[in-house]
Design an enzyme around this catalytic site. Structure first.
Site, PDB file in Angstrom:
ATOM      1  N   GLU A  29      14.777 101.103 -42.289  1.00 28.92           N
ATOM      2  CA  GLU A  29      15.967 100.773 -43.073  1.00 28.92           C
ATOM      3  C   GLU A  29      15.539 100.360 -44.476  1.00 28.92           C
ATOM      4  OE1 GLU A  29      17.368  97.702 -40.513  1.00 28.92           O
ATOM      5  OE2 GLU A  29      17.790  99.100 -38.894  1.00 28.92           O
ATOM      6  N   LEU A  58      21.218 102.342 -39.662  1.00 29.26           N
ATOM      7  CA  LEU A  58      20.885 100.951 -39.308  1.00 29.26           C
ATOM      8  C   LEU A  58      20.943 100.724 -37.801  1.00 29.26           C
ATOM      9  CD1 LEU A  58      21.215 100.550 -42.370  1.00 29.26           C
ATOM     10  CD2 LEU A  58      22.138  98.306 -41.842  1.00 29.26           C
ATOM     11  N   ALA A  59      19.936 101.216 -37.113  1.00 33.10           N
ATOM     12  CA  ALA A  59      19.914 101.062 -35.665  1.00 33.10           C
ATOM     13  C   ALA A  59      18.452 101.109 -35.225  1.00 33.10           C
ATOM     14  CB  ALA A  59      20.720 102.171 -35.003  1.00 33.10           C
ATOM     15  N   GLU A  60      17.943  99.973 -34.801  1.00 31.78           N
ATOM     16  CA  GLU A  60      16.503  99.874 -34.546  1.00 31.78           C
ATOM     17  C   GLU A  60      16.064 100.701 -33.346  1.00 31.78           C
ATOM     18  OE1 GLU A  60      18.472  97.374 -35.374  1.00 31.78           O
ATOM     19  OE2 GLU A  60      17.625  96.717 -37.278  1.00 31.78           O
ATOM     20  N   PHE A  83      12.966  92.923 -40.038  1.00 31.17           N
ATOM     21  CA  PHE A  83      12.566  91.536 -39.762  1.00 31.17           C
ATOM     22  C   PHE A  83      12.278  91.411 -38.268  1.00 31.17           C
ATOM     23  CE2 PHE A  83      14.648  90.780 -43.803  1.00 31.17           C
ATOM     24  CZ  PHE A  83      13.882  89.778 -44.371  1.00 31.17           C
ATOM     25  N   GLY A  85      13.185  89.359 -36.024  1.00 33.16           N
ATOM     26  CA  GLY A  85      14.312  89.097 -35.127  1.00 33.16           C
ATOM     27  C   GLY A  85      15.169  90.319 -34.875  1.00 33.16           C
ATOM     28  N   PHE A  86      14.909  91.406 -35.595  1.00 36.20           N
ATOM     29  CA  PHE A  86      15.696  92.636 -35.413  1.00 36.20           C
ATOM     30  C   PHE A  86      14.981  93.650 -34.524  1.00 36.20           C
ATOM     31  CE2 PHE A  86      17.281  91.909 -40.049  1.00 36.20           C
ATOM     32  CZ  PHE A  86      17.946  90.766 -39.640  1.00 36.20           C
ATOM     33  N   PRO A  89      16.785  95.037 -30.508  1.00 37.61           N
ATOM     34  CA  PRO A  89      17.518  96.263 -30.146  1.00 37.61           C
ATOM     35  C   PRO A  89      16.570  97.439 -29.877  1.00 37.61           C
ATOM     36  CG  PRO A  89      18.512  95.231 -32.062  1.00 37.61           C
ATOM     37  CD  PRO A  89      17.217  94.504 -31.800  1.00 37.61           C
ATOM     38  N   HIS A 129      15.087  85.672 -38.963  1.00 41.26           N
ATOM     39  CA  HIS A 129      14.212  86.204 -40.003  1.00 41.26           C
ATOM     40  C   HIS A 129      12.854  85.510 -40.018  1.00 41.26           C
ATOM     41  CE1 HIS A 129      18.079  87.686 -41.360  1.00 41.26           C
ATOM     42  NE2 HIS A 129      17.491  88.442 -42.259  1.00 41.26           N
TER      43      HIS A 129
END
Lengths: 324, 388
Positions: A29, A58-60, A83, A85-86, A89, A129
């Site tokens: 992203e 935007l989709a991990e 980050f 924390g992301f 997914p 984050h």
């Protein structure tokens, strides 16, 4: 020799890898025009084009899942998770597919996918984050997990990760992105799965990685004048661990402290403590102690200085090893 | 305490009404216009015309499709029997879905790549994967084990919908290679609720990837009927993502072949993805561990039996004199031989050596696994005769 920040060193490492191998792709992203939120991919899309530096939806999970597909077609994708924390997914694709597919194929499939994750706290960020999710991944067979701590390793290790035929989770300490060091591009790099003694010492072995390496070096410098000699080891590779170097050091010093930002409970320090106890039992003067985060979600940033183990918390653990 | 009773028009009763409507909604009928279904061969074996799709098959090709259908049903039947006899841990039967799989599988060129779920035994057949290789996973001697690159048929994926993203990534690789190929990815009606499937639609759409999404809507996701997954016919999902969706009679091998062939051609020619919903029915249980009598009525099964994918081809062939009784007899004999062969080689499949656990996890030496392997080898060697 060039002076580079960690962010720039990784950028240069990515650039070199892309020049060396046309199959290397960058995905993530905002990695294109923006150059990533930390500018680690700055300028790469301009020079290598949109088909090699891919701004993704935007989709991990999608990032990792499509990277697997590209790897099946012979590409070597380097994915940026914006980050720490992301990454969750994407955890399903990483754990159920990326880690296991080579075994599923009885070795016929190789998945040279690198997942770059800016990690750790200390930048005053909002929730999600500042996390240190490495133990989730070291617990998963089929993944290699590494953490760089400085520009030299950033430059070389990212290239080694890309050349590796196994999937690699690559942690980058975001609060160290702007730290500078001299980087020699032509130097022969240390092996990818080796730890490094970054400060030799005689009294206590301090095991650490990523953002805490700098903290531990500062701690070692601070106690030098008290006549206490800390040996600081940057683990670099978290799975596999360079236990050979770790055991040799602990047998010499007889004391060991493990420091990481991640929660102490079920963290990498627990694994190290167990292994050191088993291998170095008769050399130990004290139990292996750990300095790390608490077993809580990462706190609001105004409290993160209390959560993150700092120089004093590391030295407190060092002091406690002498109390036995 | 005063209890607020919901009145008409207030948010609570609106929500309740919506829920009620949801329960009674028949997704197969569609939310707006009735769904259109591409069919070229009726359940009675009559060839029918469709304005957009046609297929011109030689008698030999028709016979070939019939043979495929019969043989994969036979392999499937043998596998169910092997499971019942304890030789397989589990089996996911394709019964009823043969036409969807053979029709789409035979639409692929050698250069195309297929990504299956765990039920695509018919597609595997079309890709030249030895049926015995499919059994390894279900017998528990491996997790897959055929070479995906040799057959351009990826390994079975068990986690629902994950493979849709792999297929799109692979298609993005085809784009970058400039190759004359496409990918097809299989998934079921239940999978359409997965985030990965929806993400794969988005990716395929924005990158215009050469991929065909082949959804076998067999009406049941284990025990959950379609209305638990969707309020609109599944093929209509595509329009929201910006690419065409089409519903095909999944029990009509001609229609499945024609529609998939066209979608693959479009993909190869740079026209991007297509969603094909093959409207079919899972005649058997979800897997051999499932008991469909707990959740569906027998009448439904009986109704679908009349739409059997094999019988209609046979009827068509008889009517048009495309084969004689000798041909049908020879296929039956071939099926019996194949069943026997699959059974024999399944029983001969050796258990892997215990130290195989450590193989193929990493492609380069890994200190931890090397250590664990050595320790476990020494442990095994400590037993008399070296065997636990």
């Amino acid at each position: 020799m060039t002076t580079l920040t960690l962010a720039k060193a990784i950028n240069e490492g990515l650039r070199t890898a892309m020049e060396d191998d046309s199959k290397v792709l960058i995905m993530g992203e905002d990695v294109g025009k923006l150059g990533g939120v930390f500018r680690v991919t700055d300028g790469l899309q301009k020079d290598f084009g949109e088909s090699r530096v891919i701004d993704t939806p935007l989709a991990e999970s999608g990032i990792i899942g499509t990277a697997i597909g590209l790897a099946l077609r012979g590409y070597r994708p380097v994915c940026e998770i914006q980050f720490d924390g992301f990454v969750f997914p994407a955890a399903d694709q990483i754990i159920t597919q990326l880690a296991k597919m080579p075994l599923r194929s009885l070795g016929k499939i190789k998945l040279p996918v690198v997942v770059r994750i800016p990690c750790g706290g200390g930048i005053g960020a909002v929730e999600h984050h500042s996390e240190s999710p490495e133990a989730y991944f070291t617990h998963t067979g089929g993944l290699r997990v590494v953490a760089c701590s400085n520009p030299v390793d950033g430059y070389h290790m990212i290239q080694q990760a890309i050349r590796c035929d196994d999937p690699v989770i690559f942690f980058e300490p975001k609060r160290r992105y702007w730290d500078k060091a001299e980087v020699e591009r032509g130097a022969a790099p240390l092996a990818f799965d080796r730890a490094q003694i970054v400060r030799p010492g005689t009294d206590v072995t301090v095991l650490t990685y990523g953002p805490m390496v700098k903290t531990c070096l500062e701690a070692a410098a601070a106690v030098e004048q008290d006549g206490r000699s800390l040996e600081v080891i940057d683990l670099r590779s978290l799975n596999p661990l360079d236990t050979e170097m770790v055991f040799e050091s602990v047998r010499r010093t007889g004391r060991c402290v493990v420091a990481h930002e991640a929660p102490v409970f079920s963290g990498l320090g627990a694994e190290l403590a167990a292994r050191i106890t088993e291998a170095c039992f008769y050399s130990l003067e004290a139990p292996v102690l750990r300095a790390g985060g608490f077993s809580t979600p990462y706190p609001p940033s105004r409290l993160e200085d209390h959560y993150l183990p700092d120089l004093d918390r590391v030295l407190d653990a060092v002091d406690r090893t002498f109390a036995f | 305490m005063r209890v607020n009773r919901p009145k008409d028009g207030d948010p609570i009763s609106v929500a309740l009404n919506a829920q009620e409507r949801h329960v009674t909604f028949d997704a197969s009928r569609g939310a707006e216009a009735p769904p259109e279904l591409v069919q070229l061969l009726t359940p009675e074996g009559e060839r029918v015309e469709h304005p957009a799709y046609d297929i011109d098959l030689t008698p030999e090709e028709v016979r070939g499709l019939y043979r495929d259908l019969v043989l994969v049903r036979r392999v499937d039947m043998e596998a169910v029997a092997l499971q019942r006899q304890g030789e397989l841990g589990i089996w996911a039967s394709l019964l009823g879905q043969e036409a969807a799989q053979i029709g789409s599988g035979r639409a692929l060129t050698d250069a195309d790549m297929a990504f299956p779920t765990y039920r695509e035994h018919g597609v595997a057949w079309c890709r030249g994967v030895d049926p015995v290789n499919l059994l390894g996973l279900f017998r528990g001697v491996n997790h897959g084990g055929w070479d995906p690159a040799e057959h351009n048929f990826h390994l079975y994926t068990i986690v629902i919908g994950s493979q849709t993203l792999h297929a799109v990534g692979y298609a993005m690789g085809i784009q970058r290679d400039g190759a004359d190929a496409a990918t097809i990815v299989y998934f079921g009606d239940g999978a359409t609720s997965q985030g990965d499937v929806n993400e794969s639609f988005i990716w395929a759409s924005v990158f215009n990837a050469p991929v065909v999404f082949f959804c076998q809507n067999n009406q049941w996701a284990i025990s959950e009927p379609l209305e638990k997954q969707s309020r609109i016919p599944l093929y209509r999902r595509a329009s929201g993502f910006g690419f065409p969706g089409i519903r095909v009679d999944g029990n009509d091998v001609f229609a499945c072949l024609a529609v998939t062939r066209q979608a693959l051609k479009n993909a190869r020619e740079g026209q991007g993805p297509t969603l094909i919903e093959a409207f079919t029915y899972r005649m058997g249980a979800h897997t051999t561990s499932d008991d469909p009598t707990r959740y569906r009525v027998a009448g439904e099964l009986e109704a679908w039996k009349l739409k059997d994918p094999i019988e209609r081809v046979k009827a068509y062939m008889f009517k048009n004199q495309l084969a004689d009784q000798d041909f049908f007899d020879s296929i039956e004999a071939e099926a019996a031989d194949l069943g026997r062969d699959v059974r024999k080689r399944c029983l001969e499949m050796p258990d892997p050596h215990p130290l195989e656990i450590f193989e193929h996890v990493y492609s380069e030496p890994h200190a931890l696994l090397t250590e664990e392997r050595e320790q476990y080898a020494a442990y095994l060697a400590s037993f008399e005769g070296g065997e636990r």
